[in-house]
Design a protein around this motif. Structure first.
Motif, mmCIF file in Angstrom:
data_model
loop_
_atom_site.group_PDB
_atom_site.id
_atom_site.type_symbol
_atom_site.label_atom_id
_atom_site.label_comp_id
_atom_site.label_asym_id
_atom_site.label_seq_id
_atom_site.Cartn_x
_atom_site.Cartn_y
_atom_site.Cartn_z
ATOM 1 N N ASN A 174 -0.086 11.571 -19.319
ATOM 2 C CA ASN A 174 -0.565 12.299 -20.489
ATOM 3 C C ASN A 174 -2.030 12.031 -20.828
ATOM 4 O O ASN A 174 -2.710 12.908 -21.337
ATOM 5 C CB ASN A 174 0.312 11.982 -21.706
ATOM 6 C CG ASN A 174 1.749 12.402 -21.480
ATOM 7 O OD1 ASN A 174 2.041 13.274 -20.671
ATOM 8 N ND2 ASN A 174 2.654 11.767 -22.183
ATOM 9 N N ARG A 175 -2.512 10.810 -20.541
ATOM 10 C CA ARG A 175 -3.879 10.470 -20.966
ATOM 11 C C ARG A 175 -4.781 9.960 -19.854
ATOM 12 O O ARG A 175 -5.979 9.916 -20.033
ATOM 13 C CB ARG A 175 -3.851 9.384 -22.056
ATOM 14 C CG ARG A 175 -3.217 9.813 -23.339
ATOM 15 C CD ARG A 175 -3.285 8.728 -24.413
ATOM 16 N NE ARG A 175 -2.562 7.520 -24.017
ATOM 17 C CZ ARG A 175 -3.122 6.313 -23.908
ATOM 18 N NH1 ARG A 175 -4.382 6.138 -24.172
ATOM 19 N NH2 ARG A 175 -2.398 5.272 -23.557
ATOM 20 N N HIS A 198 -4.543 14.393 -12.253
ATOM 21 C CA HIS A 198 -5.310 15.029 -13.332
ATOM 22 C C HIS A 198 -6.386 15.962 -12.790
ATOM 23 O O HIS A 198 -6.726 16.947 -13.441
ATOM 24 C CB HIS A 198 -5.906 13.971 -14.263
ATOM 25 C CG HIS A 198 -4.898 13.427 -15.222
ATOM 26 N ND1 HIS A 198 -4.647 14.000 -16.443
ATOM 27 C CD2 HIS A 198 -4.035 12.386 -15.106
ATOM 28 C CE1 HIS A 198 -3.688 13.324 -17.058
ATOM 29 N NE2 HIS A 198 -3.297 12.349 -16.258
ATOM 30 N N ALA A 255 -4.648 20.596 -14.813
ATOM 31 C CA ALA A 255 -5.220 20.509 -16.159
ATOM 32 C C ALA A 255 -4.096 20.382 -17.174
ATOM 33 O O ALA A 255 -2.978 20.866 -16.948
ATOM 34 C CB ALA A 255 -6.046 21.764 -16.454
ATOM 35 N N ASN A 256 -4.394 19.741 -18.282
ATOM 36 C CA ASN A 256 -3.426 19.603 -19.380
ATOM 37 C C ASN A 256 -2.108 19.010 -18.902
ATOM 38 O O ASN A 256 -1.034 19.392 -19.386
ATOM 39 C CB ASN A 256 -3.183 20.944 -20.075
ATOM 40 C CG ASN A 256 -4.472 21.569 -20.562
ATOM 41 O OD1 ASN A 256 -5.307 20.895 -21.147
ATOM 42 N ND2 ASN A 256 -4.657 22.838 -20.289
ATOM 43 N N SER A 264 1.057 16.863 -18.542
ATOM 44 C CA SER A 264 1.859 16.097 -19.490
ATOM 45 C C SER A 264 3.231 15.835 -18.888
ATOM 46 O O SER A 264 3.699 16.574 -18.025
ATOM 47 C CB SER A 264 2.010 16.836 -20.815
ATOM 48 O OG SER A 264 2.816 17.987 -20.645
ATOM 49 N N GLY A 316 1.657 21.483 -16.471
ATOM 50 C CA GLY A 316 0.205 21.526 -16.329
ATOM 51 C C GLY A 316 -0.219 22.848 -15.729
ATOM 52 O O GLY A 316 0.603 23.731 -15.470
ATOM 53 N N ARG A 317 -1.526 22.975 -15.535
ATOM 54 C CA ARG A 317 -2.094 24.190 -14.906
ATOM 55 C C ARG A 317 -2.793 23.753 -13.630
ATOM 56 O O ARG A 317 -3.631 22.855 -13.644
ATOM 57 C CB ARG A 317 -3.072 24.895 -15.843
ATOM 58 C CG ARG A 317 -3.600 26.215 -15.274
ATOM 59 C CD ARG A 317 -4.559 26.915 -16.224
ATOM 60 N NE ARG A 317 -5.609 26.055 -16.731
ATOM 61 C CZ ARG A 317 -6.714 25.696 -16.052
ATOM 62 N NH1 ARG A 317 -6.899 26.119 -14.828
ATOM 63 N NH2 ARG A 317 -7.627 24.919 -16.613
ATOM 64 N N HIS A 345 0.399 28.055 -14.320
ATOM 65 C CA HIS A 345 1.034 27.036 -15.157
ATOM 66 C C HIS A 345 2.316 26.633 -14.438
ATOM 67 O O HIS A 345 3.051 27.491 -13.953
ATOM 68 C CB HIS A 345 1.314 27.579 -16.558
ATOM 69 C CG HIS A 345 0.069 27.771 -17.345
ATOM 70 N ND1 HIS A 345 -0.524 26.759 -18.066
ATOM 71 C CD2 HIS A 345 -0.731 28.851 -17.497
ATOM 72 C CE1 HIS A 345 -1.620 27.204 -18.625
ATOM 73 N NE2 HIS A 345 -1.775 28.483 -18.305
#
Length: 136
Positions: free
Chosen positions: A22-23, A59, A63-64, A66, A87-88, A102
């Motif tokens: 997530n981060r 990552h 993208a994004n 989680s 994610g994308r 996505h």
């Protein structure tokens, strides 16, 4: 094993997903892994730096990114979970050029916790389903 210890083990696994997926938090990853961490999914001991590199690559590819726990169970020194990743697709992944799609894929993972650190991982992730989404 006490309920407090089982809850702490589950919290560690959730924090690890947060740090890796997530981060992308390298310092948290270093703090969470035992020095002799063994990943059965790749069949070898992995240093924290290798796990951090894997996180960075994911990552870069998505993208994004989680991960969310759909269920989590703790018993003795093991935590088992069923997770969904989203994610994308924005970067090359396993030779597949970025599609912009996505994606959503699932997997199940077992984690062994020893002395408050993650010492082992067994994972079955539906990467075949992810590839179908990217190629479809």
């Amino acid at each position: 094993m006490s309920n407090a210890t089982l809850d702490a083990n589950k919290a560690l696994v959730l924090a690890h997903y947060d740090a890796v997926t997530n981060r992308h938090d390298p310092e948290a990853i270093r703090a969470q892994l035992a020095p002799d961490f063994f990943d059965h999914a790749v069949g070898k001991r992995m240093s924290a730096d290798e796990v951090i590199a894997h996180s960075a690559a994911m990552h870069e590819a998505f993208a994004n990114l989680s991960a969310v726990a759909e269920s989590l169970v703790a018993e003795r020194d093991l935590v088992a979970g069923r997770f969904v990743w989203r994610g994308r697709h924005r970067g090359s992944w396993r030779g597949i050029a970025p599609t912009g799609h996505h994606v959503e894929f699932r997997g199940m993972t077992f984690w062994r916790i020893q002395d408050g650190k993650i010492s082992e991982r067994w994972a079955e992730v539906d990467f075949a389903g992810l590839e179908r989404q990217l190629k479809g």
